[in-house]
Design a protein around this motif. Structure first.
Motif, PDB file in Angstrom:
ATOM      1  N   ARG A   1       0.831  -1.194   0.000  1.00 27.63           N
ATOM      2  CA  ARG A   1       0.000   0.000   0.000  1.00 27.63           C
ATOM      3  C   ARG A   1       0.870   1.250   0.000  1.00 27.63           C
ATOM      4  O   ARG A   1       1.971   1.246   0.538  1.00 27.63           O
ATOM      5  N   ARG A   2       0.346   2.297  -0.560  1.00 29.15           N
ATOM      6  CA  ARG A   2       1.116   3.526  -0.684  1.00 29.15           C
ATOM      7  C   ARG A   2       1.327   4.230   0.651  1.00 29.15           C
ATOM      8  O   ARG A   2       2.333   4.890   0.850  1.00 29.15           O
ATOM      9  N   PHE A   3       0.353   4.101   1.542  1.00 24.65           N
ATOM     10  CA  PHE A   3       0.412   4.797   2.821  1.00 24.65           C
ATOM     11  C   PHE A   3      -0.023   3.873   3.937  1.00 24.65           C
ATOM     12  O   PHE A   3      -0.710   2.872   3.706  1.00 24.65           O
ATOM     13  N   ILE A   4       0.359   4.219   5.146  1.00 25.80           N
ATOM     14  CA  ILE A   4      -0.126   3.532   6.333  1.00 25.80           C
ATOM     15  C   ILE A   4      -0.888   4.522   7.199  1.00 25.80           C
ATOM     16  O   ILE A   4      -0.828   5.736   6.971  1.00 25.80           O
ATOM     17  N   ALA A   5      -1.638   3.975   8.166  1.00 18.99           N
ATOM     18  CA  ALA A   5      -2.412   4.806   9.107  1.00 18.99           C
ATOM     19  C   ALA A   5      -3.406   5.710   8.388  1.00 18.99           C
ATOM     20  O   ALA A   5      -3.593   6.873   8.750  1.00 18.99           O
TER      21      ALA A   5
ATOM     22  N   PRO B   1       3.804   7.825   4.334  1.00 19.17           N
ATOM     23  CA  PRO B   1       4.146   6.969   3.199  1.00 19.17           C
ATOM     24  C   PRO B   1       4.713   5.651   3.704  1.00 19.17           C
ATOM     25  O   PRO B   1       5.361   5.596   4.749  1.00 19.17           O
ATOM     26  N   THR B   2       4.460   4.582   2.972  1.00 20.50           N
ATOM     27  CA  THR B   2       4.881   3.261   3.428  1.00 20.50           C
ATOM     28  C   THR B   2       6.370   3.052   3.176  1.00 20.50           C
ATOM     29  O   THR B   2       6.800   2.696   2.077  1.00 20.50           O
ATOM     30  N   THR B   3       7.145   3.300   4.197  1.00 21.79           N
ATOM     31  CA  THR B   3       8.580   3.037   4.175  1.00 21.79           C
ATOM     32  C   THR B   3       8.922   2.287   5.458  1.00 21.79           C
ATOM     33  O   THR B   3       8.127   2.242   6.406  1.00 21.79           O
ATOM     34  N   ARG B   4      10.117   1.724   5.500  1.00 20.10           N
ATOM     35  CA  ARG B   4      10.513   1.017   6.710  1.00 20.10           C
ATOM     36  C   ARG B   4      10.572   1.965   7.901  1.00 20.10           C
ATOM     37  O   ARG B   4      10.148   1.612   9.012  1.00 20.10           O
ATOM     38  N   GLY B   5      11.067   3.161   7.690  1.00 18.24           N
ATOM     39  CA  GLY B   5      11.127   4.138   8.772  1.00 18.24           C
ATOM     40  C   GLY B   5       9.752   4.500   9.292  1.00 18.24           C
ATOM     41  O   GLY B   5       9.544   4.618  10.502  1.00 18.24           O
ATOM     42  N   SER B   6       8.790   4.686   8.381  1.00 19.38           N
ATOM     43  CA  SER B   6       7.436   5.023   8.800  1.00 19.38           C
ATOM     44  C   SER B   6       6.799   3.881   9.575  1.00 19.38           C
ATOM     45  O   SER B   6       6.119   4.097  10.587  1.00 19.38           O
ATOM     46  N   LEU B   7       7.002   2.652   9.095  1.00 23.81           N
ATOM     47  CA  LEU B   7       6.455   1.494   9.794  1.00 23.81           C
ATOM     48  C   LEU B   7       7.031   1.385  11.202  1.00 23.81           C
ATOM     49  O   LEU B   7       6.312   1.118  12.171  1.00 23.81           O
TER      50      LEU B   7
ATOM     51  N   VAL C   1      10.879  -6.168  13.448  1.00 23.00           N
ATOM     52  CA  VAL C   1       9.475  -6.070  13.031  1.00 23.00           C
ATOM     53  C   VAL C   1       9.331  -5.170  11.815  1.00 23.00           C
ATOM     54  O   VAL C   1       8.591  -5.490  10.867  1.00 23.00           O
ATOM     55  N   SER C   2      10.019  -4.041  11.811  1.00 21.96           N
ATOM     56  CA  SER C   2       9.933  -3.138  10.657  1.00 21.96           C
ATOM     57  C   SER C   2      10.492  -3.797   9.406  1.00 21.96           C
ATOM     58  O   SER C   2       9.967  -3.594   8.300  1.00 21.96           O
ATOM     59  N   ALA C   3      11.553  -4.611   9.554  1.00 24.62           N
ATOM     60  CA  ALA C   3      12.094  -5.324   8.401  1.00 24.62           C
ATOM     61  C   ALA C   3      11.093  -6.324   7.866  1.00 24.62           C
ATOM     62  O   ALA C   3      10.906  -6.461   6.641  1.00 24.62           O
ATOM     63  N   TYR C   4      10.401  -7.031   8.763  1.00 20.79           N
ATOM     64  CA  TYR C   4       9.418  -8.030   8.338  1.00 20.79           C
ATOM     65  C   TYR C   4       8.206  -7.354   7.690  1.00 20.79           C
ATOM     66  O   TYR C   4       7.714  -7.809   6.648  1.00 20.79           O
TER      67      TYR C   4
END
Length: 328
Positions: free
Chosen positions: A276-280, A285-291, A320-323
């Motif tokens: 997905r393009r975004f979270i929350a 934006p859906t990046t590892r840092g954002s997750l 978890v962010s990597a997964y």
């Protein structure tokens, strides 16, 4: 500086996708676009006419005789009567035009793709029902549709009143707890169109976005097939550790990741969250840092949401962010 760095992802998220009812990209939106200009032009003409009549009244000299005053009174009565009749005709005409422009939104089309959309505080659950249960697709905060095919969105709300609105594609429709609504629209051209909740629903109402991705039918079928698959397996030790942490923590009680022990149904399905393009719901934006930021402290990003803070060590958070980044 720190505050600016936190606001930048929000600004980028808000700028994704052109959102305007004056840029119609489908038949329903074009009908509403025409209705908008009909109302605008009609009201402008009426306002100009009223201003001209007012100016004429201000510049008119008083009648010199009693007979002239009576004649002026009769003329004024005819003008007022004509204005009343014109008002009735204009209101009736605009009402009929509104009916014609909006009736297609609720029309039933048997060949339409059915999507069930359920609003929560403050995210969207998206279901693509199918006759075969194992082909029913569940995702969140992003809708994919094929271009050129009617889509019927079946709307419901889980908690309070929400409202679904994709300005470029269709009009608004409320989502009321205990009541089912629906609307039908078609996207003529591929693109990503930003939608939003258009009914105040609480503290994070403004941060309840949804993206509608219109793509050619072949691309839509590829997306659907990929989304039906189970979560991809970890590729390295860090991702494997991330899956283990996710399954052992409270995450698994609220979220589903198909193919793992995580089978919760309180929060969004995470099986393919990284696709997905975004979270929350449009916040980041859906990046590892954002997750990682969202998992670490969701309340600082979206205060009042129902996701609790899960106690993780720095290494567990990295795993978890990597997964989660792997879940495409």
């Amino acid at each position: 500086m720190k505050r600016a760095s936190r606001l930048l992802p929000l600004l980028l998220a808000g700028c994704s996708g052109w959102q305007s009812a004056l840029d119609p990209r489908g038949p329903s939106a074009q009908d509403l676009h025409g209705l908008f200009w009909l109302f605008t032009i009609t009201c402008t003409v009426i306002w100009l006419a009223v201003m001209l009549v007012l100016l004429a009244a201000l510049l008119r000299r008083p009648p010199a005789t009693k007979g002239a005053a009576e004649a002026a009174g009769r003329r004024s009565a005819r003008v007022v009567g004509g204005a009343v009749a014109a008002t009735v005709l204009v209101v009736a005409g605009l009402t009929f035009a509104s009916y014609l422009a909006t009736r297609a939104i609720s029309s039933d089309q048997p060949e339409a793709l059915v999507i069930r959309l359920r609003g929560y505080q403050w995210w969207w659950e998206v279901t693509y029902p199918h006759e075969q249960p194992d082909q029913t697709l569940l995702t969140a905060n992003e809708i994919h549709i094929p271009t050129g095919r009617p889509v019927r969105i079946e709307l419901a709300a889980a908690d309070v009143i929400h409202s679904f609105w994709v300005p470029n594609l269709t009009g608004k429709q409320d989502m009321i707890p205990g009541r089912s609504n629906s609307l039908v629209f078609t996207a003529e051209k591929p693109g990503t169109y930003r939608a939003q909740c258009a009914e105040f629903c609480g503290l994070q109402h403004a941060h309840m976005a949804l993206h509608v991705v219109a793509e050619p039918p072949e691309a839509f079928e590829r997306w659907r097939t990929a989304q039906l698959a189970e979560a991809p397996a970890p590729e390295d030790a860090e991702e494997e550790e991330g899956r283990r942490v996710l399954e052992s923590k409270a995450c698994a009680a609220c979220h589903t990741v198909r193919g793992t022990e995580a089978a919760g149904n309180l929060g969004p399905d995470l099986t393919h969250v990284a696709s997905r393009r975004f979270i929350a719901a449009g916040m980041l934006p859906t990046t590892r840092g954002s997750l990682a930021a969202w998992v670490a402290d969701p309340q600082s990003i979206k205060p009042g949401n129902n996701m609790p803070m899960v106690s993780l060590t720095a290494d567990e958070l990295q795993a978890v962010s990597a997964y989660l980044t792997r879940l495409r």
